[in-house]
Scaffold this active site. Sequence first.
Site, PDB file in Angstrom:
ATOM      1  N   ASN A 135      -0.452 -25.814  30.107  1.00 19.98           N
ATOM      2  CA  ASN A 135      -1.003 -27.100  30.529  1.00 19.98           C
ATOM      3  C   ASN A 135       0.037 -28.199  30.669  1.00 19.98           C
ATOM      4  OD1 ASN A 135      -3.449 -25.975  28.411  1.00 19.98           O
ATOM      5  ND2 ASN A 135      -3.866 -26.239  30.579  1.00 19.98           N
ATOM      6  N   VAL A 141       1.479 -33.726  31.427  1.00 16.04           N
ATOM      7  CA  VAL A 141       0.421 -32.977  30.757  1.00 16.04           C
ATOM      8  C   VAL A 141      -0.776 -32.847  31.695  1.00 16.04           C
ATOM      9  CG1 VAL A 141      -1.164 -32.932  28.790  1.00 16.04           C
ATOM     10  CG2 VAL A 141       1.177 -33.774  28.490  1.00 16.04           C
ATOM     11  N   CYS A 142      -1.277 -31.631  31.819  1.00 17.26           N
ATOM     12  CA  CYS A 142      -2.464 -31.345  32.619  1.00 17.26           C
ATOM     13  C   CYS A 142      -3.614 -31.105  31.640  1.00 17.26           C
ATOM     14  CB  CYS A 142      -2.223 -30.116  33.486  1.00 17.26           C
ATOM     15  SG  CYS A 142      -3.648 -29.616  34.456  1.00 17.26           S
ATOM     16  N   LEU A 143      -4.451 -32.097  31.515  1.00 15.93           N
ATOM     17  CA  LEU A 143      -5.565 -32.053  30.575  1.00 15.93           C
ATOM     18  C   LEU A 143      -6.767 -32.648  31.286  1.00 15.93           C
ATOM     19  CD1 LEU A 143      -6.209 -31.428  27.558  1.00 15.93           C
ATOM     20  CD2 LEU A 143      -5.513 -33.762  27.038  1.00 15.93           C
TER      21      LEU A 143
END
Length: 154
Positions: free
Chosen positions: A80, A87-89
């Site tokens: 992620n 950050v890929c959230l």
Amino acid sequence: MSTYGRRRLQQEFLELVKAPPPGIYGVLRNNDLMIWDVIICGPEDTTWEGGIFQLTLEFNEDYPNAPPIAKFLSTMYHPNVFEDGTVCLDILLPNNWSPVWSSYYLLIAIQSILCDPCINSAANFEAARLFDTDRRAYNRRIFEIVDLSWKPFN
């Protein structure tokens, strides 16, 4: 930034400083309330234990109605985290963000995905594949990342 947004951001930062979540510490960059430099420690009893990871949170004028940008400065290998450290959230997506969430909550969520990544919405497809198919090899990569985390500004 609105007066409300600025007050809320000040309150959230004070909460982080006075009662930080375990393994999360933050300071303002150059006394700028809009940019936080954060240290996230790898959670105990996990592959990430012992890691010291540098992260920035950059807030925009629309906060808390728009999410901050969260970006690791430390070298990361994680499903992620994009190659540039972003950050890929799901909660960081503008359509999913809610003013109900705070930066405090966001930092806890970022620390928790270290050990519990969401491979269905991967930013690093190689890390997601390795996590899913060869956990031992993935963990070896994480041990390398933890060792690298001790080098300043890696």
